[in-house]
Scaffold this active site. Structure first.
Site, short mmCIF file in Angstrom:
data_model
loop_
_atom_site.label_atom_id
_atom_site.label_comp_id
_atom_site.label_asym_id
_atom_site.label_seq_id
_atom_site.Cartn_x
_atom_site.Cartn_y
_atom_site.Cartn_z
N GLU A 96 51.82 24.06 -25.85
CA GLU A 96 50.13 23.31 -26.62
C GLU A 96 51.20 21.33 -26.28
O GLU A 96 51.15 20.73 -26.38
CB GLU A 96 50.46 23.21 -27.99
CG GLU A 96 48.53 22.03 -28.32
CD GLU A 96 48.75 22.71 -30.15
OE1 GLU A 96 48.18 22.38 -30.57
OE2 GLU A 96 49.64 22.53 -30.31
N LYS B 214 41.44 27.89 -28.55
CA LYS B 214 42.24 27.33 -30.08
C LYS B 214 41.00 27.95 -31.20
O LYS B 214 40.33 27.61 -31.09
CB LYS B 214 43.04 26.30 -30.71
CG LYS B 214 43.82 26.97 -31.97
CD LYS B 214 44.13 25.28 -32.53
CE LYS B 214 45.25 25.39 -33.64
NZ LYS B 214 46.11 24.16 -34.29
N CYS C 166 49.37 27.34 -32.41
CA CYS C 166 50.44 26.04 -32.77
C CYS C 166 49.59 26.88 -34.53
O CYS C 166 50.60 27.72 -34.61
CB CYS C 166 49.40 24.86 -32.85
SG CYS C 166 50.46 23.84 -33.83
#
Length: 637
Positions: A372, A434, A485
């Protein structure tokens, strides 16, 4: 004195009527006879004056009496208030003294639970903490249980989330306070259900219910600190393949509450005495240990159940991958450094890999994974960023999964956190956005209102736009499921990705802000649990560490150190079979949580019925007298 005032007024009014009658009579007499009337005029005048004086005197006396009566009443009220204040303080001091030991015990138990999580990773302490909270809330009122739960939760989350001190200790304490409110509710529920039969079972269900709520509220929830994440290397871990993280939490909590029940039995055996014949515990022999067998059997059976669950690991195919950890310029809030610094680090590490491949010192991977934020500039808007990524892809000759922040194509002022498949020939292709941006980290709820009060929020200039689909991406020969994440902490995102066809999971993450604080280790164990839960290998690619490859059985095959440039090369197993946990989805969590809620409802009804049964019945004569008195008072009103 209202009644006295009314009587005085009536007397004054009566005097006024007599005076008027006298004056009328005198007037008529004067008309009838001048001599007689003239003789009676002084007497009438004198009588009228006497009546007026008496009336004024009575009115003054009434006013004086009323004032005298009100003054003592006000003095009594002031004295009562002053007398109540020391009483309240005494009660408060007594409450503090009475609850001090229990509160301290709850705080210690919360700290013990935090030590069960990484970086300490002492998972048996999670069982001890659950048992301690069960005993501290047993037999208490709901309010007392809530306080014990809060005293347990705030130290727990403060130690667990201390990595947020990089942002500020106020952020640590504030988030810990908010999360501990859920444990306050848990404490109240544990206290309420502790009086029910089979209370260890209901307590375990309530732990799942608490995590269910915390996983969703507020702003999409924050599931950090679940019991399952403290048990990623324990006998309960294989249960994730059957019911996911909630089943692991339930098993660990049930073992803890069963141990609490066993400890309670031991305490009673230690202190019990037979008042009739003086028989002691030692004289009772084995008969006193019979109640101990049931909770211990439950604890042993639940722990052994994990060993009986098969964890599927057989791969239908494999793919050779390279995970690039390019590192950052510095840890902390300013990890980005100068523009393109992070991108250059990852490009340079990939070019080094390409040179080793060309020299025959390394095998060519079939795909490369970057973390990321590996491109700190939008490659669609900045030609220099695009050129550098193209250079790395062409040099290594295989697709690269690039992490980048990209401007939202339709809404100005928003940015998307994406994983982009970058082909060496075609350039950027399929991407994943995301789905679960972090509140107050990647977007600011109520920005206009809060930013003026909390100026630190102005450091987040743009809000992240959430994606609307799972991250299944065809990356070279492998169909990977991209998870970015903190999304690895939420049950539904990895599960939906696997059910959509992912043969392995990739977690692209950037933990540079929280490096060397324990947060990367806490996130790594989540990857271990997801591997077992879904029967998939999990690859973690981090800008500054910890990057890793976890096998489908939850074991860490390879990992890097923090803040070092490194490249992991591994043969990644690819699987198509899905686990029972993927088939049943969130059903076990909902069922277990609802059982806990229903147990709370049963405890509430039982307590209410008990209060009704204990209420003394009034004798019939007293009831009749009370009814007659109420009727008389109503007639008087």
């Amino acid at each position: 004195m209202p009644s006295g005032s009314d009587t005085t007024a009536e007397s004054a009014a009566g005097g006024q009527h007599a005076d008027d009658s006298g004056e009328a009579a005198g007037g008529s007499t004067a008309v009838r006879g001048d001599g007689a009337g003239a003789g009676r005029e002084p007497a009438a005048a004198a009588a009228s004056a006497d009546v007026s004086e008496k009336r004024n005197e009575i009115t003054e006396q009434a006013a004086t009496a009323t004032s005298a009566d009100e003054a003592p009443s006000a003095d009594r009220s002031d004295r009562a208030d002053r007398s109540q204040r020391p009483g309240r303080l005494r009660r408060l001091r007594a409450l503090v003294r009475r609850e001090a030991a229990r509160t301290a015990g709850a705080a210690v138990a919360g700290i013990v639970l935090a030590l069960a999580f990484p970086p300490y990773d002492l998972w048996p302490l999670s069982l001890a903490a659950v048992a301690a909270l069960s005993l501290l809330t047993r037999g208490r009122t709901a309010r007392q249980g809530a306080w014990s739960g809060f005293a347990f939760g705030w130290p727990f989350f403060t130690l667990l989330l201390q990595w947020l001190h990089v942002v500020g200790w106020d952020a640590v304490l504030g988030l810990a306070f908010l999360e501990s409110l859920f444990l306050a509710g848990l404490g109240a529920a544990l206290a309420a259900t502790s009086r029910l039969p089979l209370w260890p079972l209901w307590g375990a269900c309530l732990w799942v219910a608490e995590e269910w709520a915390r996983d969703r509220l507020p702003f999409g929830g924050f599931p950090w600190g679940r019991l399952a994440f403290a048990n990623t290397g324990s006998p309960y871990t294989p249960l994730a393949a059957l019911g996911g993280a909630p089943l692991v939490t339930f098993a660990a909590a049930l073992t803890g509450t069963a141990l609490a029940a066993a400890g309670l039995v031991l305490w009673r055996l230690r202190t019990a005495r037979d008042g009739r014949d003086g028989e002691t515990v030692g004289q009772r022999g084995g008969r006193g240990l019979v109640p101990l067998a049931a909770p211990l059997a439950v604890a042993v059976a639940v722990t052994a159940a994990g060993y009986a669950v098969p964890v599927p690991t057989a791969a239908q195919d494999t793919a050779r991958i390279a995970v690039v950890q390019g590192n950052v310029e510095q840890p902390g809030m300013d990890f980005l450094g100068r523009p393109m610094k992070i991108l250059d680090n990852h490009v340079d590490a990939t070019l080094d890999l390409a040179r080793k491949i060309k020299a025959g010192k390394a095998e060519r991977p079939e795909l490369v994974v970057w973390p990321e934020n590996s491109s700190d500039l939008d490659p669609y808007r900045w030609p220099e960023a695009r050129e550098r990524i193209d250079q790395a892809a062409k040099a290594v000759g295989v697709p690269i999964l690039v992490g980048a922040l990209v401007d939202h194509p339709g809404t100005k002022g928003y940015v998307e956190n994406q994983g982009i498949v970058w082909d060496p020939d075609k350039g950027p292709g399929a991407s994943y956005t995301k789905q679960h941006p972090v509140p107050f980290g990647e977007y600011v709820p109520f920005r206009d209102e809060l930013s003026t009060v909390i100026t630190r929020l102005q450091q987040i200039p743009r809000d992240f736009w959430p994606g609307d689909h799972s991250g299944v991406l065809q990356t070279g020969p492998a169909r990977l499921g991209d998870v970015i994440c903190f999304e690895v902490a939420y049950d539904e995102i990895p599960r939906d990705t696997v059910n959509a066809g992912a043969r392995a999971l990739v977690v692209q993450t950037n933990n540079a802000t929280y490096g060397r604080t324990g947060q990367p280790e806490q996130q790594l164990v989540m990857s271990k649990l997801r591997a077992v839960e879904h029967g998939r290998a999990v690859v973690t690619a981090a800008t500054s560490g910890i990057s890793s490859v976890v096998g489908p059985d939850g074991t860490i095959k390879q990992r890097t150190q923090e803040f070092e440039r490194d490249v992991i090369s591994a043969q990644l197993p690819l699987r198509d079979e899905i686990t029972t946990a993927d088939r049943v989805g969130a059903a076990p969590e909902w069922v277990i949580a609802m059982v806990g809620v229903l147990a709370c409802a049963a405890a509430w009804f039982a307590a209410r019925r008990g209060r009704t049964d204990r209420r003394p019945a009034q004798p019939a004569g007293r009831v009749r007298q009370s009814d007659a008195r109420q009727t008389q008072e109503g007639q008087q009103r």
